[in-house]
Design a protein around this motif. Structure first.
Motif, short mmCIF file in Angstrom:
data_model
loop_
_atom_site.label_atom_id
_atom_site.label_comp_id
_atom_site.label_asym_id
_atom_site.label_seq_id
_atom_site.Cartn_x
_atom_site.Cartn_y
_atom_site.Cartn_z
N ARG A 1 -30.19 -8.62 -13.43
CA ARG A 1 -30.46 -7.75 -12.69
C ARG A 1 -28.80 -6.95 -13.00
NH1 ARG A 1 -34.12 -6.95 -9.21
NH2 ARG A 1 -35.52 -9.13 -8.20
N GLU A 2 -27.99 -6.86 -13.30
CA GLU A 2 -26.35 -6.88 -13.74
C GLU A 2 -26.22 -6.90 -15.66
OE1 GLU A 2 -23.33 -8.42 -12.51
OE2 GLU A 2 -24.44 -9.01 -10.21
N SER A 3 -27.59 -7.75 -16.17
CA SER A 3 -27.02 -7.32 -18.22
C SER A 3 -28.11 -5.97 -18.59
CB SER A 3 -28.06 -8.46 -18.68
OG SER A 3 -27.18 -9.55 -18.53
N GLY A 4 -27.28 -5.93 -19.39
CA GLY A 4 -27.50 -4.81 -20.29
C GLY A 4 -27.24 -3.11 -19.48
N ASN A 5 -28.59 -2.46 -19.41
CA ASN A 5 -28.68 -0.59 -18.29
C ASN A 5 -29.23 -1.66 -16.87
OD1 ASN A 5 -27.49 0.38 -20.44
ND2 ASN A 5 -29.69 1.03 -21.56
N GLY A 6 -29.01 -2.47 -16.96
CA GLY A 6 -29.14 -3.37 -15.28
C GLY A 6 -28.01 -2.26 -14.26
N LYS A 7 -29.63 -2.13 -13.00
CA LYS A 7 -28.72 -0.49 -11.96
C LYS A 7 -27.41 -1.87 -11.29
CE LYS A 7 -33.36 1.72 -12.38
NZ LYS A 7 -34.22 2.27 -11.79
N GLN A 8 -27.86 -2.34 -10.91
CA GLN A 8 -26.84 -3.57 -10.37
C GLN A 8 -25.40 -3.83 -11.08
OE1 GLN A 8 -28.64 -6.99 -8.05
NE2 GLN A 8 -26.71 -8.31 -9.17
N PRO A 9 -24.57 -3.23 -10.19
CA PRO A 9 -23.25 -2.69 -11.25
C PRO A 9 -22.77 -4.46 -11.00
CG PRO A 9 -23.07 -1.76 -8.49
CD PRO A 9 -24.60 -3.06 -8.82
N LYS A 10 -21.67 -4.95 -12.26
CA LYS A 10 -21.59 -5.45 -13.14
C LYS A 10 -20.85 -6.49 -12.56
CE LYS A 10 -22.75 -5.11 -17.32
NZ LYS A 10 -24.24 -3.82 -17.26
N GLY A 11 -20.09 -7.63 -11.93
CA GLY A 11 -19.73 -8.83 -10.84
C GLY A 11 -20.28 -8.42 -9.69
N THR A 12 -20.66 -8.03 -9.47
CA THR A 12 -21.77 -8.07 -7.90
C THR A 12 -22.03 -9.96 -7.71
OG1 THR A 12 -22.95 -5.67 -7.94
CG2 THR A 12 -23.71 -7.63 -6.69
N MET A 13 -23.30 -10.58 -8.61
CA MET A 13 -22.99 -11.45 -8.18
C MET A 13 -21.73 -12.77 -7.94
SD MET A 13 -26.18 -12.00 -7.55
CE MET A 13 -27.38 -13.61 -8.30
N GLN A 14 -21.49 -12.20 -9.22
CA GLN A 14 -20.20 -13.56 -9.79
C GLN A 14 -19.47 -13.03 -8.03
OE1 GLN A 14 -17.91 -12.90 -13.52
NE2 GLN A 14 -16.17 -13.07 -12.54
N GLU A 15 -18.87 -12.27 -8.09
CA GLU A 15 -18.07 -11.50 -6.86
C GLU A 15 -18.53 -12.43 -5.39
OE1 GLU A 15 -16.15 -8.55 -3.64
OE2 GLU A 15 -17.56 -7.38 -5.19
N ARG A 16 -20.40 -12.39 -5.21
CA ARG A 16 -20.44 -13.14 -3.61
C ARG A 16 -20.48 -14.58 -4.28
NH1 ARG A 16 -20.40 -16.00 -0.05
NH2 ARG A 16 -22.12 -15.27 1.42
N PHE A 17 -20.36 -15.20 -5.67
CA PHE A 17 -20.70 -15.98 -5.86
C PHE A 17 -19.45 -16.85 -5.80
CE2 PHE A 17 -20.21 -19.77 -9.27
CZ PHE A 17 -21.70 -20.74 -9.43
N LEU A 18 -18.14 -17.08 -6.31
CA LEU A 18 -16.88 -16.93 -6.38
C LEU A 18 -16.13 -17.25 -5.02
CD1 LEU A 18 -15.46 -15.08 -9.02
CD2 LEU A 18 -16.49 -17.35 -8.92
N GLN A 19 -16.95 -16.00 -4.27
CA GLN A 19 -16.64 -16.42 -2.20
C GLN A 19 -17.63 -17.38 -2.03
OE1 GLN A 19 -17.89 -13.26 0.05
NE2 GLN A 19 -16.40 -13.26 0.91
N MET A 20 -18.39 -17.20 -2.37
CA MET A 20 -19.44 -18.85 -1.55
C MET A 20 -19.02 -20.04 -2.03
SD MET A 20 -23.40 -18.53 -1.67
CE MET A 20 -24.02 -17.47 -1.44
#
Length: 597
Positions: A77-96
Motif C-alpha cells: 500500500r506504500e509502494s509506487g503510487n500507493g496512497k498510504q504514506p511511505k514510512g507508515t508501516m515501518q514506523e509502527r513496526f519499529l515501535q512495536m
C-alpha cells in the motif's frame, strides 16, 4: 539455541483458532527466538498498521523474544503510487518490536543472524507493488556488516529467496508477477553474488511461496549456502495442503533443521537436514581444480607481458620477446603465421576488425580477417597502416566505439577505427598526469598505470585523469572487477575490488623476486597472477591462492582466453612458459579452472 521460523503470517478471522493452536505448538517447542518472515494480518488489514497489530496479538502468545521482518504485502500500500504514506508501516513496526531499523543483525559469540526487510518502492521504478524490494542503503549496510566479523557463520532471513538459490517457485503466481525473488525488477543479481562470494553465509531462510517442506527443492545447496523454504501455519493460505514452520537447533556439535507440523502438532524430520559438527564447520571453501588443456610451442621466445591477445574461441595472438607476433590456434596446436616481424612490441590489441601493434614511436593496424594480415616476407613492409608519434607509444587499449587509445610520452591519443580503409588521424585528447607504462580499458573506463606505480582513472567527461591507487606493481580491470598487486612490508599483496567490496590476500613470493609481475582479472574476484616466474590462481575473497605447476620452466606472460558469455567469470586462460632447457621451445598453455563445492 533453538529458533522457530514462521512463514507468511496471513490471517483469517474464521481460522483464528488454527493460529492459536499454531502458537501453542511453538510455545511447546520452547524456542529461544521466534523469527516471523513477514506478511502480517488478514486480507482487509494486510499492509496497514491494523494488520501488524492483528498479528502481534498472536505472535506474543508464546512469550518468546521476536525478531520479525516485513514482507511484500506489508508494503504493497506504500509502494509506487500507493496512497498510504511511505514510512507508515515501518514506523509502527519499529515501535512495536523495539527496533532501530527494519533490517539488522543479531550477534552471537559463534554465529550471526542477518535480517533483510522489504521496503517501499519509489513511483518511478515500481513495476510490481508486491515486489520484495530492498533499498541500496539497506544492501550496503548489510554487506558492510558482513565484513566486520570474517570467518563467523551467518544465517540470513528474507521474505523471498535470492535468485540463484534454486528453491521451488510458484510459476503462475510469483514468476508471472515478476516478484519471485529479492529485488527481481531492480537488482536481483547483487544478492546472488553476495552469497556466492561470501562463504560465511552458511544458511538462508525465506518464505513467500506458501509451500511446505515436502518438496525436494524446498532445501537446496548452492556455493556453500543451504537454502530453505518456510511454509505457512494457516489452512486458508497453504498451496499444497500442509501447514508448517521451521525449527532450527544450533548446538555445540550439530546444526539441525526440522519441521513443526501444525496439522500433526508435532516436530518431524520432513524436509529436515542435519549437520554434524559446530556451525563454524559449515563454512566451506571450494576445491580449485586447475587443468592444463593445451600446451604447444609458439615461436622461439616467450611472450612479452600483455603480449597474449585472444581473437576468438579458437585463436589468439602471441607477441614474443624476439619481435614476432604469431597467430596460434591452441586446439589444433598450430601456429598459422606472424602478423609482424621486427621490433619488439610495447603493446598489442585486437578490435572487432583490426589487429593493433605499437612499437617505438609507431602504432600500426592490420585487417584481422584478411589473408594478407600475415607477413610472409621476412623483410616485408608491415603493417599496412601506420601512425607516427613524437614520443614512444608506451601503452594501448581498445576503445568500445572502435579504434584505440594510445599513451605516447606526455599525452593520451585516440585513433578512430570507423574507416574501413585509409588512415584516420590520431587525435590528442588529454595530457597524462605521468608517463604511462600501460593502458587498460574496461568498456568505456580507461586506466593508466604510471611509471611511479600510481593508477589513474580517465574521466571522459572532463577529459582528465584522477588518481585511484598508489604503489601498484600490476593492475587489471575487467567487467567491473579490478585487481592490483602492491608491495607491503616486503610482501606482495593481491587486492581484488568491485563497486562495493575490496578483498586482499598475500602472495607467496617476496618483493623483488623476479622483475615482472602481472595480474589478470577473471571476474568474481578470481585473479591470475604471475610473480617471480610463477603463476598463481587466486580467489581473493575466499583467501585461496593455488600455484599452477609449470615444471622445468617459468611463466613469462598470461591473459584471459576469449570470453563472449554474459556472466562475469572467465574460467579459461593462457600462460606463456619459457623452459629452463635451452633446447625446448617456449610453450603456450591453455588452462581451465573449475570450482567444486
Amino acid at each position: 539455541m533453538r529458533i522457530v521460523i514462521l512463514g507468511d503470517f496471513h490471517l483469517k478471522p474464521e481460522d483464528y483458532e488454527l493460529t492459536r493452536s499454531a502458537m501453542e505448538d511453538i510455545a511447546n517447542c520452547k524456542p529461544d527466538l521466534i523469527i516471523p518472515l513477514g506478511d502480517f494480518g488478514s486480507q482487509e488489514n494486510i499492509g496497514r498498521v491494523a494488520g501488524l497489530e492483528e498479528a502481534e496479538r498472536f505472535l506474543r502468545m508464546p512469550g518468546v523474544p521476536l525478531r520479525p521482518i516485513l514482507g511484500n504485502h506489508d508494503l504493497e500500500r506504500e509502494s509506487g503510487n500507493g496512497k498510504q504514506p511511505k514510512g507508515t508501516m515501518q514506523e509502527r513496526f519499529l515501535q512495536m518490536f523495539q527496533l532501530d531499523k527494519p533490517y539488522g543483525v543479531l550477534e552471537f559469540e559463534n554465529y550471526r543472524f542477518f535480517f533483510a526487510s522489504t521496503e517501499p518502492q519509489s513511483p518511478d521504478s515500481c513495476y510490481d507493488v508486491q515486489e520484495v524490494f530492498a533499498s541500496d542503503e539497506q544492501f550496503a549496510w548489510l554487506t558492510g556488516k558482513l565484513k566486520e566479523r570474517p570467518n563467523v557463520p551467518v544465517i540470513f532471513f528474507t521474505h523471498a529467496p535470492p535468485v540463484g538459490s534454486g528453491l521451488r517457485t510458484v510459476p503462475r503466481v510469483h514468476v508471472r508477477s515478476t516478484n519471485a525473488y529479492l529485488d527481481e525488477n531492480h537488482d536481483p543479481y547483487r544478492w546472488y553474488y553476495l552469497f556466492k562470494n561470501c562463504p560465511e553465509i552458511v544458511m538462508w531462510f525465506s518464505a513467500h511461496y506458501h509451500l511446505s517442506h515436502m518438496h525436494p527443492d524446498s532445501h537446496t545447496y548452492r556455493f556453500g549456502t543451504h537454502f530453505f523454504i518456510t511454509g505457512v501455519h494457516g489452512a486458508s493460505f497453504t498451496r499444497d495442503g500442509l501447514r508448517q514452520s521451521r525449527i532450527v537447533d544450533i548446538g555445540d556439535n550439530a546444526v539441525t533443521v526440522r519441521t513443526l507440523d501444525h496439522i500433526k502438532r508435532s516436530v518431524t524430520d520432513e524436509g529436515g537436514w542435519r549437520h554434524e559438527g559446530p556451525i563454524r564447520s559449515l563454512i566451506k571453501k571450494p576445491d580449485v581444480l586447475l587443468s592444463r588443456v593445451h600446451s604447444f610451442p609458439v615461436g622461439e621466445a616467450p611472450a612479452i607481458p600483455g603480449g597474449i591477445v585472444p581473437l576468438s574461441p579458437d585463436r589468439c595472438l602471441v607477441s614474443t620477446e624476439d619481435g614476432f607476433t604469431w597467430e596460434a590456434e591452441p586446439g589444433m596446436e598450430a601456429v598459422f603465421g606472424t602478423c609482424h616481424i621486427g621490433p619488439v612490441l610495447s603493446a598489442v590489441a585486437a578490435s572487432e576488425e583490426h589487429i593493433w601493434l605499437a612499437w617505438g614511436n609507431s602504432v600500426g593496424r592490420s585487417d584481422r580477417h584478411s589473408p594478407w594480415r600475415f607477413v610472409r616476407d621476412a623483410n616485408g613492409d608491415w603493417p599496412s597502416v601506420k601512425w607516427q608519434f613524437e614520443n614512444e607509444a608506451d601503452g594501448m587499449a581498445v576503445r568500445p566505439e572502435g579504434g584505440v587509445w594510445v599513451a605516447a610520452g606526455p599525452d593520451l591519443w585516440k585513433i578512430d577505427d570507423a574507416a574501413a580503409s585509409g588512415s584516420p588521424s590520431a587525435v590528442r585528447i588529454s595530457p597524462l598526469p605521468e608517463r604511462s607504462r600501460a593502458l587498460i580499458a574496461d568498456g568505456r573506463t580507461l586506466w593508466s598505470v604510471a611509471d611511479s606505480g600510481t593508477v589513474y582513472r580517465y574521466d571522459e567527461e572532463r577529459q582528465s585523469f584522477q588518481p585511484y591507487m598508489e604503489n601498484v606493481q600490476a593492475w587489471d580491470s575487467w567487467r567491473g572487477y579490478h585487481a592490483a598487486i602492491v608491495a607491503d612490508n616486503g610482501v606482495l599483496r593481491l587486492k581484488s575490488m568491485d563497486e562495493r567490496n575490496q578483498y586482499e590476500v598475500s602472495l607467496p613470493v617476496p618483493v623483488g623476486e623476479g622483475a615482472h609481475v602481472q595480474a589478470i582479472c577473471l571476474g568474481n574476484h578470481h585473479v591470475l597472477v604471475i610473480a617471480g616466474g610463477q603463476a598463481f590462481f587466486a580467489i581473493v575473497n575466499l583467501q585461496i591462492v593455488s600455484k599452477l605447476e609449470t615444471p622445468n620452466g617459468y611463466a613469462a606472460s598470461t591473459a584471459r582466453a576469449y570470453h563472449a558469455k554474459a556472466d562475469n567469470v572467465c574460467s579459461s586462460f593462457y600462460i606463456s612458459v619459457q623452459s629452463n632447457d635451452p633446447g625446448v621451445r617456449p610453450r603456450l598453455e591453455m588452462w581451465e579452472a573449475a570450482l567444486r563445492y
